[in-house]
Design a protein around this motif. Structure first.
Motif, PDB file in Angstrom:
ATOM      1  N   VAL A  79       1.595 -14.138  11.596  1.00  0.00           N
ATOM      2  CA  VAL A  79       2.155 -14.271  12.946  1.00  0.00           C
ATOM      3  C   VAL A  79       1.075 -14.860  13.863  1.00  0.00           C
ATOM      4  O   VAL A  79      -0.058 -14.366  13.882  1.00  0.00           O
ATOM      5  N   PRO A  80       1.395 -15.905  14.636  1.00  0.00           N
ATOM      6  CA  PRO A  80       0.366 -16.530  15.480  1.00  0.00           C
ATOM      7  C   PRO A  80      -0.218 -15.558  16.504  1.00  0.00           C
ATOM      8  O   PRO A  80       0.480 -14.700  17.042  1.00  0.00           O
ATOM      9  N   ARG A  81      -1.501 -15.707  16.753  1.00  0.00           N
ATOM     10  CA  ARG A  81      -2.178 -14.836  17.713  1.00  0.00           C
ATOM     11  C   ARG A  81      -1.642 -15.044  19.128  1.00  0.00           C
ATOM     12  O   ARG A  81      -1.725 -14.145  19.969  1.00  0.00           O
ATOM     13  N   ALA A  82      -1.087 -16.225  19.404  1.00  0.00           N
ATOM     14  CA  ALA A  82      -0.562 -16.488  20.744  1.00  0.00           C
ATOM     15  C   ALA A  82       0.556 -15.509  21.104  1.00  0.00           C
ATOM     16  O   ALA A  82       0.688 -15.109  22.278  1.00  0.00           O
ATOM     17  N   LEU A  83       1.365 -15.092  20.119  1.00  0.00           N
ATOM     18  CA  LEU A  83       2.419 -14.125  20.402  1.00  0.00           C
ATOM     19  C   LEU A  83       1.820 -12.779  20.819  1.00  0.00           C
ATOM     20  O   LEU A  83       2.306 -12.135  21.754  1.00  0.00           O
ATOM     21  N   ARG A  84       0.781 -12.362  20.103  1.00  0.00           N
ATOM     22  CA  ARG A  84       0.137 -11.098  20.471  1.00  0.00           C
ATOM     23  C   ARG A  84      -0.471 -11.192  21.862  1.00  0.00           C
ATOM     24  O   ARG A  84      -0.298 -10.287  22.688  1.00  0.00           O
ATOM     25  N   GLU A  85      -1.177 -12.269  22.127  1.00  0.00           N
ATOM     26  CA  GLU A  85      -1.828 -12.416  23.432  1.00  0.00           C
ATOM     27  C   GLU A  85      -0.801 -12.482  24.555  1.00  0.00           C
ATOM     28  O   GLU A  85      -1.035 -11.965  25.649  1.00  0.00           O
ATOM     29  N   GLY A  86       0.336 -13.127  24.301  1.00  0.00           N
ATOM     30  CA  GLY A  86       1.394 -13.156  25.301  1.00  0.00           C
ATOM     31  C   GLY A  86       1.923 -11.769  25.612  1.00  0.00           C
ATOM     32  O   GLY A  86       2.162 -11.421  26.778  1.00  0.00           O
ATOM     33  N   ALA A  87       2.106 -10.943  24.549  1.00  0.00           N
ATOM     34  CA  ALA A  87       2.583  -9.571  24.767  1.00  0.00           C
ATOM     35  C   ALA A  87       1.542  -8.740  25.516  1.00  0.00           C
ATOM     36  O   ALA A  87       1.893  -7.964  26.425  1.00  0.00           O
ATOM     37  N   TYR A  88       0.277  -8.914  25.150  1.00  0.00           N
ATOM     38  CA  TYR A  88      -0.774  -8.184  25.885  1.00  0.00           C
ATOM     39  C   TYR A  88      -0.820  -8.626  27.348  1.00  0.00           C
ATOM     40  O   TYR A  88      -1.063  -7.815  28.248  1.00  0.00           O
ATOM     41  N   ALA A  89      -0.585  -9.901  27.593  1.00  0.00           N
ATOM     42  CA  ALA A  89      -0.600 -10.408  28.972  1.00  0.00           C
ATOM     43  C   ALA A  89       0.512  -9.799  29.812  1.00  0.00           C
ATOM     44  O   ALA A  89       0.383  -9.684  31.039  1.00  0.00           O
ATOM     45  N   LEU A  90       1.598  -9.395  29.153  1.00  0.00           N
ATOM     46  CA  LEU A  90       2.705  -8.749  29.871  1.00  0.00           C
ATOM     47  C   LEU A  90       2.494  -7.251  30.049  1.00  0.00           C
ATOM     48  O   LEU A  90       3.368  -6.564  30.578  1.00  0.00           O
ATOM     49  N   GLY A  91       1.359  -6.732  29.570  1.00  0.00           N
ATOM     50  CA  GLY A  91       1.037  -5.323  29.766  1.00  0.00           C
ATOM     51  C   GLY A  91       1.418  -4.420  28.616  1.00  0.00           C
ATOM     52  O   GLY A  91       1.411  -3.190  28.769  1.00  0.00           O
ATOM     53  N   ALA A  92       1.782  -4.974  27.448  1.00  0.00           N
ATOM     54  CA  ALA A  92       2.177  -4.141  26.312  1.00  0.00           C
ATOM     55  C   ALA A  92       0.959  -3.462  25.694  1.00  0.00           C
ATOM     56  O   ALA A  92      -0.159  -3.995  25.740  1.00  0.00           O
ATOM     57  N   THR A  93       1.176  -2.283  25.165  1.00  0.00           N
ATOM     58  CA  THR A  93       0.115  -1.580  24.443  1.00  0.00           C
ATOM     59  C   THR A  93      -0.004  -2.136  23.032  1.00  0.00           C
ATOM     60  O   THR A  93       0.836  -2.926  22.579  1.00  0.00           O
ATOM     61  N   ARG A  94      -1.030  -1.690  22.322  1.00  0.00           N
ATOM     62  CA  ARG A  94      -1.219  -2.195  20.950  1.00  0.00           C
ATOM     63  C   ARG A  94      -0.057  -1.778  20.053  1.00  0.00           C
ATOM     64  O   ARG A  94       0.400  -2.575  19.220  1.00  0.00           O
ATOM     65  N   PHE A  95       0.425  -0.545  20.217  1.00  0.00           N
ATOM     66  CA  PHE A  95       1.554  -0.088  19.394  1.00  0.00           C
ATOM     67  C   PHE A  95       2.811  -0.893  19.713  1.00  0.00           C
ATOM     68  O   PHE A  95       3.573  -1.251  18.810  1.00  0.00           O
ATOM     69  N   GLU A  96       3.024  -1.184  21.022  1.00  0.00           N
ATOM     70  CA  GLU A  96       4.197  -1.976  21.390  1.00  0.00           C
ATOM     71  C   GLU A  96       4.091  -3.402  20.855  1.00  0.00           C
ATOM     72  O   GLU A  96       5.096  -3.988  20.435  1.00  0.00           O
ATOM     73  N   VAL A  97       2.892  -3.953  20.870  1.00  0.00           N
ATOM     74  CA  VAL A  97       2.717  -5.295  20.311  1.00  0.00           C
ATOM     75  C   VAL A  97       3.016  -5.291  18.810  1.00  0.00           C
ATOM     76  O   VAL A  97       3.684  -6.193  18.288  1.00  0.00           O
ATOM     77  N   ALA A  98       2.548  -4.240  18.134  1.00  0.00           N
ATOM     78  CA  ALA A  98       2.745  -4.181  16.684  1.00  0.00           C
ATOM     79  C   ALA A  98       4.215  -4.011  16.323  1.00  0.00           C
ATOM     80  O   ALA A  98       4.715  -4.681  15.405  1.00  0.00           O
ATOM     81  N   THR A  99       4.903  -3.100  17.032  1.00  0.00           N
ATOM     82  CA  THR A  99       6.274  -2.751  16.636  1.00  0.00           C
ATOM     83  C   THR A  99       7.336  -3.646  17.267  1.00  0.00           C
ATOM     84  O   THR A  99       8.423  -3.800  16.713  1.00  0.00           O
ATOM     85  N   ARG A 100       7.043  -4.217  18.451  1.00  0.00           N
ATOM     86  CA  ARG A 100       8.075  -5.005  19.135  1.00  0.00           C
ATOM     87  C   ARG A 100       7.823  -6.510  19.087  1.00  0.00           C
ATOM     88  O   ARG A 100       8.688  -7.283  19.466  1.00  0.00           O
TER      89      ARG A 100
END
Length: 353
Positions: A231-252
């Motif tokens: 999975v591209p890192r850009a998706l993770r960084e986008g979710a973190y930029a929206l304020g998601a936690t690490r667990f939310e990034v992993a599961t959602r």
């Protein structure tokens, strides 16, 4: 040394154009140039240069000959693999067809009693099919959550050094011989189950399912972790930029994005569980039963094939041909699982750029 005005205003060679000219050469021209640079060309003389080009052409022909030979060897090995598969399927179909000249296909597929080695004989394969599904389902209940959680930890939480150590250790489980798993189920897991549920039989489906689930955990975790890592890192960084936690990034974010690979790992692991032989032969017993109680002895399709192949049936008899009829049924089940896996991969595959 000073230059004349004409020399100072003369156009300089464009390095980009030079590179472009070098890049426009063909592979054959580069081979010739490489041959020349390697000293094939003796210093001076057009005749010597012509001989060098002939040597380079001979070298190029030898390389092409080696490439064709390697390609032929690879095609031969691929053909052997395909012919082996075709031969196995043909043997299964031919022997099973001979069996079905004595037993009706309807009685075989829908019969609820399997006693081909006793009198009166019954050839209903449903008890074996139910035993296989019961053990495989129990293994899936153990392996899928544990394997997925391990994959999420390795992909999203573990440090690179920890991942480099933990993942190979986890994959060692896949290298343990299945006969060891079988006796582990019989001598360790079954006594534990009998302490909790005293009515548990010595040979039972639960212990076989639990240990088989442990065996396929590496298959689920390794394939799922590979899918999540893609999975591209850009998706993770986008979710973190929206304020998601690490667990939310992993599961959602990560798990839905890698869903096709995760589902494919689940199906492949279940297919592996259905085809497992030694664990169920040692731990699950040899009693074909239509019961869904995992604490009782059951018999799977692979266990029956192993039991009958030990010489309990005369070669060429109907009892002997049941091996191939059950094997063909097992082949159809695993083939169906693989077809579903391929369909899931194509249907839910996400392509990122």
């Amino acid at each position: 040394m000073s230059r004349s005005p004409d020399e100072r205003h003369a156009p300089r060679p464009d390095p980009v154009a030079v590179d472009r000219d070098e890049g426009s050469t063909t592979p054959e021209q580069r081979d010739d140039s490489a041959a020349l640079l390697q000293g094939v060309v003796p210093p001076g003389g057009a005749a010597s240069a012509g001989g060098s080009f002939r040597d380079a052409a001979a070298l190029r022909r030898r390389r092409k000959g080696r490439e064709r030979a390697i390609g032929g060897v690879l095609v031969a090995f691929s053909t052997i693999s395909i012919l082996t598969t075709v031969g196995i399927v043909l043997v299964l179909v031919i022997e099973a067809a001979s069996f079905f000249t004595h037993v009706s296909v309807i009685d075989f597929l829908f019969g609820t009693k399997w006693m081909p080695l006793f009198r009166p004989q019954s050839f209903g394969v449903l008890p074996l099919l139910m035993g296989s599904i019961l053990v495989a389902a129990g293994a899936a209940i153990v392996a899928l959550p544990v394997g997925l959680a391990s994959a999420i930890y390795l992909s999203e939480y573990a440090h690179a050094r920890v991942r480099a150590v933990v993942k190979p250790i986890l994959e060692i489980l896949a290298g343990v011989p299945t006969v060891v798993y079988g006796y582990f189920a019989l001598t360790f897991v079954t006594p534990l189950l009998r302490q909790v549920w005293p009515e548990t039989e010595i040979f039972n489906g639960a212990s076989a399912a639990i240990v088989m689930g442990i065996m396929i955990i590496p298959l689920v975790s390794s394939l799922s972790e590979d899918a999540m890592s893609a999975v591209p890192r850009a998706l993770r960084e986008g979710a973190y930029a929206l304020g998601a936690t690490r667990f939310e990034v992993a599961t959602r974010t990560v798990v839905p994005a890698a869903l096709s690979g995760i589902v494919a790992s689940f199906i492949l692991a279940i297919s592996r569980a259905i085809g497992e032989t030694m664990i169920v032969t040692i731990a699950a017993g040899a009693t074909p039963s239509m019961s869904l109680n995992p604490l009782k002895a059951v018999q799977t399709m692979t266990a029956y094939i192993a039991q009958t192949s030990m010489g309990e049936a005369a070669h060429g008899s109907v009892e002997y041909q049941t091996i191939f009829a059950v094997g063909l049924t097992l082949f159809a089940v695993t083939l169906l699982m693989n077809v579903i896996s391929i369909w899931v991969l194509k249907r839910y595959r996400e392509v990122y750029e």
